[in-house]
Design an enzyme around this catalytic site. Structure first.
Site, PDB file in Angstrom:
ATOM      1  N   ASP A 120      68.796  11.596 -62.224  1.00  0.00           N
ATOM      2  CA  ASP A 120      69.116  12.885 -61.604  1.00  0.00           C
ATOM      3  C   ASP A 120      67.858  13.694 -61.310  1.00  0.00           C
ATOM      4  OD1 ASP A 120      71.828  12.514 -61.546  1.00  0.00           O
ATOM      5  OD2 ASP A 120      72.217  13.557 -63.433  1.00  0.00           O
ATOM      6  N   HIS A 155      77.105  -7.628 -13.590  1.00  0.00           N
ATOM      7  CA  HIS A 155      76.066  -7.861 -14.588  1.00  0.00           C
ATOM      8  C   HIS A 155      75.154  -8.996 -14.133  1.00  0.00           C
ATOM      9  CE1 HIS A 155      78.527  -5.317 -17.090  1.00  0.00           C
ATOM     10  NE2 HIS A 155      77.761  -5.503 -18.171  1.00  0.00           N
ATOM     11  N   GLN A 159      77.680  13.691 -67.405  1.00  0.00           N
ATOM     12  CA  GLN A 159      78.256  13.697 -66.051  1.00  0.00           C
ATOM     13  C   GLN A 159      79.510  14.561 -65.982  1.00  0.00           C
ATOM     14  OE1 GLN A 159      75.289  12.525 -64.649  1.00  0.00           O
ATOM     15  NE2 GLN A 159      76.840  12.225 -63.066  1.00  0.00           N
ATOM     16  N   GLU A 183      79.318   5.601 -58.486  1.00  0.00           N
ATOM     17  CA  GLU A 183      78.131   6.307 -58.022  1.00  0.00           C
ATOM     18  C   GLU A 183      76.949   5.985 -58.942  1.00  0.00           C
ATOM     19  OE1 GLU A 183      76.796  10.979 -57.284  1.00  0.00           O
ATOM     20  OE2 GLU A 183      78.459  10.495 -58.630  1.00  0.00           O
ATOM     21  N   HIS A 184      77.161   6.142 -60.249  1.00  0.00           N
ATOM     22  CA  HIS A 184      76.151   5.805 -61.250  1.00  0.00           C
ATOM     23  C   HIS A 184      76.743   4.757 -62.192  1.00  0.00           C
ATOM     24  CE1 HIS A 184      75.763  10.218 -60.413  1.00  0.00           C
ATOM     25  NE2 HIS A 184      74.510   9.886 -60.201  1.00  0.00           N
ATOM     26  N   HIS A 187      79.395  18.348 -64.844  1.00  0.00           N
ATOM     27  CA  HIS A 187      79.256  18.762 -63.452  1.00  0.00           C
ATOM     28  C   HIS A 187      80.481  19.506 -62.944  1.00  0.00           C
ATOM     29  CE1 HIS A 187      75.538  17.094 -61.776  1.00  0.00           C
ATOM     30  NE2 HIS A 187      75.698  16.066 -62.569  1.00  0.00           N
TER      31      HIS A 187
END
Length: 449
Positions: A375, A434, A272, A341-342, A275
Site C-alpha cells: 500500500d 480494398h 484491509q 485484489e491483494h 478501509h
C-alpha cells in the site's frame, strides 16, 4: 457450508470436494457493489457538468461535499504551503514511497520494436503516452496521499505530458482537498490540482470546463479508485474517456497452511477491513488449527483496533470468510477463482506456491510481505483490479498510460510481392475496393500471386 456460531468471521467448509471454476465463483464470498443501480443517480450529475461546466461542479460540491471550494483549481501557493507545513516524518515517508515507486515503474517503460517482415517491408510498434490524464484521489473515511503517488508516478514515468489530480473539497480545510493530498502533489511536481470529488470529478475530466475565462482541458484517460458513484461515472463515460478499471471495495485473500502465524494473518485481515464496511477479507487454509487461532486473534484485534465498528462490519459481512480446504492445491484453485485484489501466500515454500498463482492484482509472498507494505512502500502499485477482475485485468502501471501504435512502411517492391494476396483476400471478403487500392499502385500484380 457456513458455520453459524458467534465467530467474528464466517466459515465456509469446502473439504471433501474439489469444486470446479463455476462452483467456486458461485461459492467464494464477494461484496455486493451495484454499479448499475448507481448509474441513475450519477447520470444527471454528469450531464449537468457536461452542459453547465464550472457552475454545475460548484453546486455539486456544495450538495455532496457540504462545501464549495473558493476555486475549482487549487492555487499553486496553497499546494506549496501544504508541502511546507507537512509533518517531517510524513514527508520523509512519502519521499521514500515516491523513490521506491519510481525505481519499480521506471523499469516498466516499453521500448519500440521494429520488425522486418520482408525486404522493404517493416512494421514498428511505437509506444506513445496518452496526451492528458485525470488522476482521481478519493476523500471519504481516510486520507490517501499514497493514492497520489500510485497514480502520478506511473503516469510521469510513462512520459504523459499533461496530468491533473482531482480530490474532493473539505469543509475542515477551507474548501480545498486535504492538505496531505496537496502536499503529495507538490512533492511529485504536480502543478494542476482540482478541488472536485465524486462523479462530478469524472465528468470534469471527461468534458473539461471553463473557470474565470480559463479553459480546463479534458483528459483522455482517467485512473484512480473511488466509491460506487465514481465507478458508475467511469462506466457511463467510458468511450468519452478511457478508464483504468471499475474499482470496487478493497479485498484481501490469504492462502495459508499450518506454518503461518495466526497473528500475522489476523492483523492483515483487519488492516484491509478498516478501509470500508464493504471491504472483503478471506482466509483460505487447509489447517483447522490455524483457522481457530485466527478466529481468536481476530476477536482480540477487532476489539482493540481504532476503527472497531467498521472492521467488525467488514469481517462479519457476506464478503468475508475463512474457507477450509483439503490441501494447498485446492486452496490454489480457490484463490485463482477468487482473483483477489491483494493475495498473500503464507505457506511452506511460499515462493513456489506464489509462482502458480494466475489470478491476482498483486501477490505478497511469505511472512514479511504484508499487503500494507504494498500500500505504501514496496515500490509496487496499489491501484489494482477488484471484484474478480484480476482474472482479466492488471493493476495500474506505466503500460496503463501508453498506447501501442503500429507504423507500417512498405516500398513498391514489397507491396508488389504481396499485393496479389491482398487483392485475393479483399475479393473473398467482398470488399473489392480494398484490392483496387493496391492495384492503383502496382497494377501488374495478379490475384493469388
Amino acid at each position: 457450508m457456513t458455520d453459524s456460531t458467534s465467530r467474528v468471521i464466517a466459515r465456509l467448509d469446502l473439504r471433501g470436494s474439489r469444486p470446479g471454476l463455476r462452483e467456486l465463483r458461485a461459492a467464494v464470498p464477494r461484496a455486493e457493489f451495484d454499479v448499475e443501480a448507481a448509474l441513475g443517480a450519477v447520470r444527471p450529475v454528469v450531464e449537468d457538468v457536461r452542459d453547465r461546466g464550472a457552475a454545475a461542479l460548484l453546486e455539486a460540491s456544495e450538495r455532496f461535499d457540504g462545501v464549495a471550494p473558493p476555486s475549482l483549481r487549487v492555487p499553486a501557493d496553497v499546494v506549496a504551503a501544504a508541502a511546507d507545513s507537512l509533518d517531517p516524518a510524513v514527508r520523509a515517508a512519502l519521499e521514500e514511497s515516491i523513490r521506491r515507486a519510481r525505481v519499480v515503474h521506471r523499469d516498466q517503460r516499453r521500448t519500440d520494436t521494429s520488425t522486418r517482415v520482408v525486404d522493404g517491408g517493416t512494421v514498428t510498434e511505437r509506444w506513445v503516452p496518452v496526451d492528458r490524464v485525470g488522476l482521481y484521489v478519493p476523500g471519504g473515511r481516510a486520507v490517501y496521499p499514497s493514492s497520489v503517488v500510485m497514480n502520478v508516478v506511473p503516469a510521469q514515468e510513462a512520459g504523459v505530458p499533461s496530468l491533473v489530480v482531482a480530490s474532493p473539497p473539505q469543509r475542515d480545510n477551507g474548501g480545498w482537498p486535504h492538505p496531505t493530498i496537496l502536499a503529495a502533489c507538490a512533492l511529485l511536481g504536480v502543478d494542476e490540482v482540482w478541488a472536485v470529488g465524486g462523479a462530478q470529478a469524472v465528468a470534469a475530466f471527461a468534458y473539461g470546463f471553463e473557470e474565470d475565462g480559463v479553459v480546463r482541458e479534458p483528459a483522455s484517460l482517467v485512473t484512480g479508485p473511488g466509491n460506487v458513484y465514481v465507478t458508475a461515472a467511469k462506466r457511463m463515460l467510458m468511450g468519452v474517456i478511457g478508464i483504468d478499471s471499475e474499482a470496487g471495495p478493497t479485498e484481501i485473500a490469504v492462502l495459508a497452511d499450518d506454518t503461518a502465524d495466526a497473528e500475522h494473518v489476523a492483523s492483515d485481515l483487519v488492516s484491509q477491513a478498516e478501509h470500508d464496511p464493504l471491504a472483503a477479507a478471506v482466509l483460505v487454509t487447509d489447517s483447522p488449527a490455524l483457522a481457530d487461532a485466527v478466529d481468536e486473534a481476530l476477536a482480540r484485534r477487532v476489539a482493540a483496533t481504532k476503527h472497531t465498528e467498521r472492521v467488525a462490519e467488514a469481517l462479519s459481512g457476506r464478503q468475508s470468510a475463512i474457507v477450509l480446504v483439503d490441501d494447498v492445491e485446492v486452496g490454489l484453485d480457490v484463490v485463482n477463482a477468487y482473483a483477489a485484489e491483494h493475495l498473500e501466500i503464507q505457506t511452506a515454500d511460499a515462493a513456489a506456491v506464489a509462482a502458480r498463482v494466475r489470478n491476482a492484482g498483486a501477490v505478497f509472498v511469505g511472512p514479511f510481505a504484508p499487503v500494507s507494505l504494498g500500500d505504501y512502500c514496496a515500490g509496487s502499485n496499489h491501484v489494482l483490479p477488484t471484484g474478480g477482475c484480476a482474472c482479466h485485468s492488471s493493476g495500474l502501471s506505466v503500460q496503463s498510460f501508453l498506447r501501442g501504435i503500429h507504423v507500417v512502411e512498405y516500398d513498391e517492391a514489397a507491396l508488389r510481392d504481396v499485393g496479389g494476396h491482398v487483392v485475393t483476400l479483399a475479393r473473398a471478403e467482398d470488399l473489392p475496393a480494398h484490392g483496387e487500392a493496391v492495384l492503383a499502385r502496382v497494377p501488374d500484380v495478379e490475384p493469388g500471386a
